[in-house]
Design an enzyme around this catalytic site. Structure first.
Site: not given
Length: 344
Positions: A109, A178, A309
Protein backbone atom coordinates in the site's frame (compact mmCIF):
# COMPACT_ATOMS: atom_id res chain seq x y z
CA UNK A 1 -30.01 16.89 -3.90
CA UNK A 2 -26.63 16.48 -2.25
CA UNK A 3 -25.42 18.96 0.34
CA UNK A 4 -21.71 19.46 1.01
CA UNK A 5 -20.37 20.90 4.26
CA UNK A 6 -16.77 21.45 5.36
CA UNK A 7 -15.53 21.78 8.93
CA UNK A 8 -12.32 21.57 10.95
CA UNK A 9 -11.43 18.08 12.17
CA UNK A 10 -8.06 18.60 13.84
CA UNK A 11 -4.43 19.57 13.39
CA UNK A 12 -1.59 17.33 12.31
CA UNK A 13 1.03 16.75 15.05
CA UNK A 14 3.97 19.21 14.85
CA UNK A 15 6.39 16.39 13.93
CA UNK A 16 4.15 15.75 10.89
CA UNK A 17 4.42 19.41 9.88
CA UNK A 18 1.23 20.57 11.59
CA UNK A 19 -1.43 21.56 9.10
CA UNK A 20 -5.21 21.79 9.37
CA UNK A 21 -7.23 18.64 8.64
CA UNK A 22 -10.72 19.28 7.30
CA UNK A 23 -13.76 17.04 7.20
CA UNK A 24 -16.24 17.13 4.30
CA UNK A 25 -19.78 15.96 4.91
CA UNK A 26 -21.71 14.80 1.81
CA UNK A 27 -25.39 14.14 2.38
CA UNK A 28 -28.28 12.93 0.23
CA UNK A 29 -31.69 11.62 1.27
CA UNK A 30 -30.33 8.10 1.71
CA UNK A 31 -26.56 8.35 2.34
CA UNK A 32 -24.33 10.48 4.56
CA UNK A 33 -20.57 10.27 4.18
CA UNK A 34 -17.71 12.08 5.95
CA UNK A 35 -14.27 12.34 4.31
CA UNK A 36 -11.01 13.84 5.59
CA UNK A 37 -8.40 15.86 3.71
CA UNK A 38 -5.90 13.58 5.51
CA UNK A 39 -5.48 10.40 3.45
CA UNK A 40 -8.81 11.08 1.67
CA UNK A 41 -10.21 8.93 4.50
CA UNK A 42 -13.88 7.95 4.64
CA UNK A 43 -14.49 8.20 8.40
CA UNK A 44 -18.26 7.73 8.39
CA UNK A 45 -20.74 6.24 5.93
CA UNK A 46 -24.34 6.14 7.09
CA UNK A 47 -27.03 4.33 5.10
CA UNK A 48 -30.61 3.33 5.82
CA UNK A 49 -31.84 -0.11 6.84
CA UNK A 50 -35.18 -1.60 5.74
CA UNK A 51 -36.97 0.41 8.48
CA UNK A 52 -35.40 3.67 7.31
CA UNK A 53 -32.96 3.90 10.23
CA UNK A 54 -29.46 5.21 9.56
CA UNK A 55 -26.36 3.38 10.79
CA UNK A 56 -22.66 3.98 10.24
CA UNK A 57 -21.35 0.99 8.27
CA UNK A 58 -17.58 1.72 8.13
CA UNK A 59 -14.90 1.11 10.76
CA UNK A 60 -12.76 4.00 11.95
CA UNK A 61 -11.96 6.43 14.76
CA UNK A 62 -13.65 9.40 16.42
CA UNK A 63 -10.55 11.60 16.41
CA UNK A 64 -7.69 12.50 14.08
CA UNK A 65 -5.21 10.91 16.52
CA UNK A 66 -6.61 7.46 15.73
CA UNK A 67 -5.85 7.96 12.05
CA UNK A 68 -2.35 9.45 12.49
CA UNK A 69 -1.25 6.45 14.59
CA UNK A 70 -0.69 2.98 13.13
CA UNK A 71 -3.93 1.38 11.93
CA UNK A 72 -4.95 -0.98 9.09
CA UNK A 73 -5.67 1.74 6.49
CA UNK A 74 -9.27 2.31 7.71
CA UNK A 75 -11.18 4.20 5.00
CA UNK A 76 -8.06 5.58 3.33
CA UNK A 77 -6.91 6.00 -0.25
CA UNK A 78 -3.77 3.89 -0.63
CA UNK A 79 -0.99 4.37 -3.18
CA UNK A 80 1.19 4.93 -5.12
CA UNK A 81 0.60 1.19 -5.58
CA UNK A 82 -2.17 -0.57 -3.66
CA UNK A 83 -1.59 -4.07 -2.36
CA UNK A 84 1.72 -5.96 -2.28
CA UNK A 85 4.91 -5.78 -4.35
CA UNK A 86 7.13 -8.85 -3.89
CA UNK A 87 10.32 -8.07 -1.94
CA UNK A 88 9.51 -4.40 -2.50
CA UNK A 89 11.43 -4.57 -5.77
CA UNK A 90 10.78 -3.92 -9.44
CA UNK A 91 12.74 -3.13 -12.60
CA UNK A 92 11.87 -0.34 -14.98
CA UNK A 93 13.80 0.78 -18.06
CA UNK A 94 16.84 -1.22 -16.89
CA UNK A 95 16.86 0.36 -13.42
CA UNK A 96 16.04 -1.54 -10.22
CA UNK A 97 13.89 0.15 -7.57
CA UNK A 98 13.91 -0.92 -3.93
CA UNK A 99 10.87 0.06 -1.86
CA UNK A 100 10.38 0.12 1.90
CA UNK A 101 9.35 -3.28 3.29
CA UNK A 102 6.33 -2.87 5.57
CA UNK A 103 4.59 -6.23 5.21
CA UNK A 104 7.01 -9.03 6.04
CA UNK A 105 9.35 -9.33 3.04
CA UNK A 106 7.05 -7.19 0.85
CA UNK A 107 6.01 -3.60 0.28
CA UNK A 108 2.32 -2.89 0.95
CA UNK A 109 0.00 0.00 0.00
CA UNK A 110 2.68 2.54 -0.93
CA UNK A 111 5.32 1.87 1.72
CA UNK A 112 6.27 3.63 4.97
CA UNK A 113 4.32 6.83 4.26
CA UNK A 114 1.84 6.24 1.49
CA UNK A 115 -1.04 8.36 0.24
CA UNK A 116 -3.05 7.39 3.35
CA UNK A 117 -0.70 9.33 5.67
CA UNK A 118 -0.48 12.72 3.94
CA UNK A 119 -2.54 15.90 3.69
CA UNK A 120 -4.35 16.53 0.41
CA UNK A 121 -5.59 19.85 -1.01
CA UNK A 122 -9.40 19.92 -1.15
CA UNK A 123 -11.78 21.60 -3.58
CA UNK A 124 -15.51 21.60 -2.86
CA UNK A 125 -17.77 20.54 -5.76
CA UNK A 126 -21.57 20.98 -6.01
CA UNK A 127 -22.13 17.32 -5.05
CA UNK A 128 -18.79 16.26 -3.59
CA UNK A 129 -15.15 17.03 -2.99
CA UNK A 130 -11.96 16.67 -5.04
CA UNK A 131 -8.57 16.15 -3.42
CA UNK A 132 -5.22 16.85 -5.12
CA UNK A 133 -1.61 16.16 -4.30
CA UNK A 134 1.74 16.01 -6.03
CA UNK A 135 3.72 12.91 -5.10
CA UNK A 136 7.29 14.04 -5.80
CA UNK A 137 9.83 12.06 -7.83
CA UNK A 138 11.50 9.59 -5.46
CA UNK A 139 8.76 9.67 -2.81
CA UNK A 140 8.81 6.21 -1.20
CA UNK A 141 11.42 5.41 -3.91
CA UNK A 142 8.90 5.58 -6.78
CA UNK A 143 9.96 7.34 -10.00
CA UNK A 144 8.37 10.50 -11.41
CA UNK A 145 6.42 13.50 -10.20
CA UNK A 146 2.91 12.10 -9.95
CA UNK A 147 -0.07 14.44 -9.91
CA UNK A 148 -3.09 12.74 -8.33
CA UNK A 149 -6.73 13.74 -8.08
CA UNK A 150 -9.27 11.76 -6.02
CA UNK A 151 -12.89 12.86 -6.40
CA UNK A 152 -15.80 11.74 -4.23
CA UNK A 153 -19.31 12.55 -5.46
CA UNK A 154 -22.61 11.54 -3.94
CA UNK A 155 -25.84 11.33 -5.85
CA UNK A 156 -28.83 9.69 -4.18
CA UNK A 157 -27.78 6.19 -3.12
CA UNK A 158 -24.55 6.20 -5.10
CA UNK A 159 -21.09 7.22 -3.94
CA UNK A 160 -18.59 7.54 -6.81
CA UNK A 161 -14.81 7.59 -6.29
CA UNK A 162 -12.76 8.72 -9.29
CA UNK A 163 -8.96 8.48 -9.43
CA UNK A 164 -6.88 10.42 -11.98
CA UNK A 165 -3.13 10.75 -12.28
CA UNK A 166 -0.39 12.07 -14.58
CA UNK A 167 3.32 11.39 -14.31
CA UNK A 168 6.63 12.93 -15.46
CA UNK A 169 8.37 9.50 -15.61
CA UNK A 170 7.08 5.98 -16.20
CA UNK A 171 5.80 4.65 -12.87
CA UNK A 172 3.61 1.86 -11.54
CA UNK A 173 0.30 3.11 -10.14
CA UNK A 174 -2.75 1.41 -8.65
CA UNK A 175 -5.09 3.38 -6.41
CA UNK A 176 -7.95 2.16 -4.24
CA UNK A 177 -9.99 3.05 -1.18
CA UNK A 178 -9.51 0.76 1.82
CA UNK A 179 -12.84 1.16 3.63
CA UNK A 180 -13.81 -1.62 6.05
CA UNK A 181 -17.56 -2.33 5.90
CA UNK A 182 -20.02 -4.03 8.20
CA UNK A 183 -23.59 -3.65 6.93
CA UNK A 184 -24.95 -4.49 10.40
CA UNK A 185 -23.24 -1.29 11.61
CA UNK A 186 -19.65 -0.61 12.64
CA UNK A 187 -18.84 -2.25 15.98
CA UNK A 188 -20.93 -5.33 15.18
CA UNK A 189 -19.16 -8.55 16.13
CA UNK A 190 -18.62 -10.18 12.71
CA UNK A 191 -19.75 -10.32 9.08
CA UNK A 192 -20.67 -14.03 9.03
CA UNK A 193 -24.35 -13.31 8.31
CA UNK A 194 -23.53 -11.23 5.20
CA UNK A 195 -24.26 -12.74 1.79
CA UNK A 196 -21.65 -11.92 -0.84
CA UNK A 197 -21.23 -12.46 -4.55
CA UNK A 198 -18.30 -11.50 -6.79
CA UNK A 199 -18.58 -11.66 -10.58
CA UNK A 200 -15.23 -13.32 -11.25
CA UNK A 201 -14.41 -16.57 -13.08
CA UNK A 202 -10.83 -16.59 -11.78
CA UNK A 203 -8.71 -15.48 -8.84
CA UNK A 204 -5.02 -15.26 -7.93
CA UNK A 205 -3.61 -17.97 -5.62
CA UNK A 206 -0.95 -16.56 -3.27
CA UNK A 207 2.16 -17.78 -1.46
CA UNK A 208 2.54 -17.66 2.32
CA UNK A 209 3.47 -13.95 2.17
CA UNK A 210 0.28 -13.18 0.18
CA UNK A 211 2.11 -12.55 -3.09
CA UNK A 212 0.36 -14.00 -6.17
CA UNK A 213 2.15 -17.10 -7.47
CA UNK A 214 1.54 -15.96 -11.05
CA UNK A 215 -1.18 -18.53 -11.69
CA UNK A 216 -4.60 -17.27 -12.75
CA UNK A 217 -6.84 -19.99 -11.33
CA UNK A 218 -10.45 -20.81 -12.18
CA UNK A 219 -12.87 -20.37 -9.26
CA UNK A 220 -15.03 -23.29 -10.50
CA UNK A 221 -15.28 -26.02 -7.87
CA UNK A 222 -13.33 -24.06 -5.20
CA UNK A 223 -14.13 -21.94 -2.16
CA UNK A 224 -13.34 -18.93 -4.35
CA UNK A 225 -16.45 -19.44 -6.49
CA UNK A 226 -18.56 -16.51 -5.32
CA UNK A 227 -20.46 -16.05 -8.58
CA UNK A 228 -23.65 -16.99 -6.73
CA UNK A 229 -24.30 -15.39 -3.31
CA UNK A 230 -22.89 -17.27 -0.32
CA UNK A 231 -23.44 -16.69 3.39
CA UNK A 232 -19.95 -15.79 4.53
CA UNK A 233 -19.68 -17.64 7.86
CA UNK A 234 -21.08 -20.92 6.53
CA UNK A 235 -18.96 -20.64 3.39
CA UNK A 236 -15.71 -20.16 5.38
CA UNK A 237 -16.59 -23.21 7.49
CA UNK A 238 -17.54 -25.36 4.53
CA UNK A 239 -14.23 -24.74 2.73
CA UNK A 240 -12.10 -24.55 5.92
CA UNK A 241 -10.97 -21.03 5.03
CA UNK A 242 -9.48 -18.68 7.61
CA UNK A 243 -10.83 -15.78 5.57
CA UNK A 244 -10.22 -14.09 2.25
CA UNK A 245 -7.34 -11.81 1.26
CA UNK A 246 -7.30 -12.45 -2.47
CA UNK A 247 -7.57 -10.68 -5.80
CA UNK A 248 -10.51 -11.68 -7.96
CA UNK A 249 -9.93 -11.19 -11.68
CA UNK A 250 -12.61 -9.08 -13.34
CA UNK A 251 -13.60 -8.84 -16.99
CA UNK A 252 -11.19 -6.38 -18.61
CA UNK A 253 -12.42 -3.18 -20.19
CA UNK A 254 -12.89 0.51 -19.43
CA UNK A 255 -16.67 0.26 -19.02
CA UNK A 256 -18.52 0.45 -15.74
CA UNK A 257 -19.64 -3.00 -14.63
CA UNK A 258 -21.23 -4.54 -11.54
CA UNK A 259 -18.55 -6.68 -9.90
CA UNK A 260 -19.72 -7.42 -6.35
CA UNK A 261 -22.84 -7.37 -4.22
CA UNK A 262 -23.25 -7.75 -0.46
CA UNK A 263 -26.59 -8.29 1.27
CA UNK A 264 -27.25 -8.25 5.02
CA UNK A 265 -30.63 -9.98 5.57
CA UNK A 266 -31.29 -8.79 9.17
CA UNK A 267 -31.11 -5.08 8.23
CA UNK A 268 -31.99 -5.43 4.54
CA UNK A 269 -28.95 -3.35 3.58
CA UNK A 270 -27.31 -4.07 0.24
CA UNK A 271 -24.13 -2.68 -1.24
CA UNK A 272 -23.16 -3.02 -4.88
CA UNK A 273 -19.67 -2.35 -6.20
CA UNK A 274 -19.32 -1.16 -9.81
CA UNK A 275 -15.91 -0.35 -11.30
CA UNK A 276 -13.68 0.13 -14.34
CA UNK A 277 -10.75 -1.63 -12.61
CA UNK A 278 -9.35 -5.05 -13.62
CA UNK A 279 -9.33 -6.55 -10.11
CA UNK A 280 -11.00 -6.53 -6.72
CA UNK A 281 -9.28 -7.57 -3.51
CA UNK A 282 -11.75 -9.26 -1.17
CA UNK A 283 -10.47 -9.07 2.40
CA UNK A 284 -12.36 -10.26 5.47
CA UNK A 285 -10.46 -8.39 8.19
CA UNK A 286 -8.37 -11.43 9.10
CA UNK A 287 -5.74 -9.30 10.86
CA UNK A 288 -8.15 -7.35 13.04
CA UNK A 289 -7.66 -8.55 16.62
CA UNK A 290 -9.80 -6.35 18.86
CA UNK A 291 -6.82 -4.28 20.04
CA UNK A 292 -7.91 -1.00 18.38
CA UNK A 293 -10.45 1.27 20.07
CA UNK A 294 -12.71 2.48 17.29
CA UNK A 295 -15.68 4.83 17.05
CA UNK A 296 -17.87 4.96 20.14
CA UNK A 297 -15.27 2.81 21.98
CA UNK A 298 -16.08 -0.14 19.71
CA UNK A 299 -13.49 -2.88 19.36
CA UNK A 300 -12.92 -4.58 16.03
CA UNK A 301 -12.22 -8.31 16.33
CA UNK A 302 -11.18 -10.65 13.51
CA UNK A 303 -13.77 -10.87 10.70
CA UNK A 304 -15.72 -7.87 12.04
CA UNK A 305 -15.57 -6.18 8.61
CA UNK A 306 -14.90 -6.80 4.94
CA UNK A 307 -13.09 -4.80 2.25
CA UNK A 308 -13.78 -4.83 -1.48
CA UNK A 309 -10.81 -2.95 -2.89
CA UNK A 310 -11.06 -2.30 -6.63
CA UNK A 311 -7.55 -2.06 -8.07
CA UNK A 312 -4.98 -3.54 -10.41
CA UNK A 313 -3.72 -7.03 -9.63
CA UNK A 314 -1.14 -7.32 -6.81
CA UNK A 315 2.53 -7.43 -7.85
CA UNK A 316 1.55 -6.68 -11.46
CA UNK A 317 4.76 -4.66 -11.89
CA UNK A 318 6.71 -7.95 -11.63
CA UNK A 319 4.30 -10.10 -13.65
CA UNK A 320 4.16 -9.15 -17.34
CA UNK A 321 1.09 -11.36 -17.98
CA UNK A 322 -0.95 -9.38 -15.41
CA UNK A 323 -2.84 -6.22 -16.53
CA UNK A 324 -0.55 -3.27 -17.25
CA UNK A 325 0.18 -1.22 -14.11
CA UNK A 326 2.57 1.30 -15.70
CA UNK A 327 1.65 4.92 -16.40
CA UNK A 328 3.77 6.75 -18.97
CA UNK A 329 4.31 10.50 -19.42
CA UNK A 330 1.58 11.98 -21.61
CA UNK A 331 -0.97 9.33 -20.54
CA UNK A 332 -3.71 9.65 -17.94
CA UNK A 333 -4.60 7.12 -15.27
CA UNK A 334 -8.37 7.30 -14.85
CA UNK A 335 -10.54 4.81 -12.95
CA UNK A 336 -13.87 5.07 -11.16
CA UNK A 337 -15.57 2.90 -8.57
CA UNK A 338 -19.22 3.32 -7.61
CA UNK A 339 -20.75 2.09 -4.34
CA UNK A 340 -24.53 1.79 -4.54
CA UNK A 341 -26.55 1.36 -1.33
CA UNK A 342 -30.09 0.00 -1.21
CA UNK A 343 -32.44 -1.96 1.01
CA UNK A 344 -33.99 -5.24 0.02
Amino acid sequence: MTTVRREAFGRMPPEEGGGEVEKFVLQSDSVRVEILSFGCIITTLETKDKDGRFSDIVLGFDTLEGYTKKHPFFGAVVGRVANRIANGRFKLDGKEYQLFLNNGPNSLHGGAKGFDKVLWSPQVLPNGVRFFRLSPDGEESYPGDLKVWVTYTLSGRELAINYQAQTSKTTPISLTNHAYFNLAGQGSRDVYDHEISIAADSYLPVDDTKIPTGEVAAVQGTGFDLRQPVELGKHLQKFHLDGFDHNFCLHQGQDRRLVARVFHPPTGRTMEVHTTQPGIQFYTGNNLDGSLKGKGAATYPKHSAFCLETQNWPDAVNKPHFPNVLLHPGEEYNHTTWLVFNTA
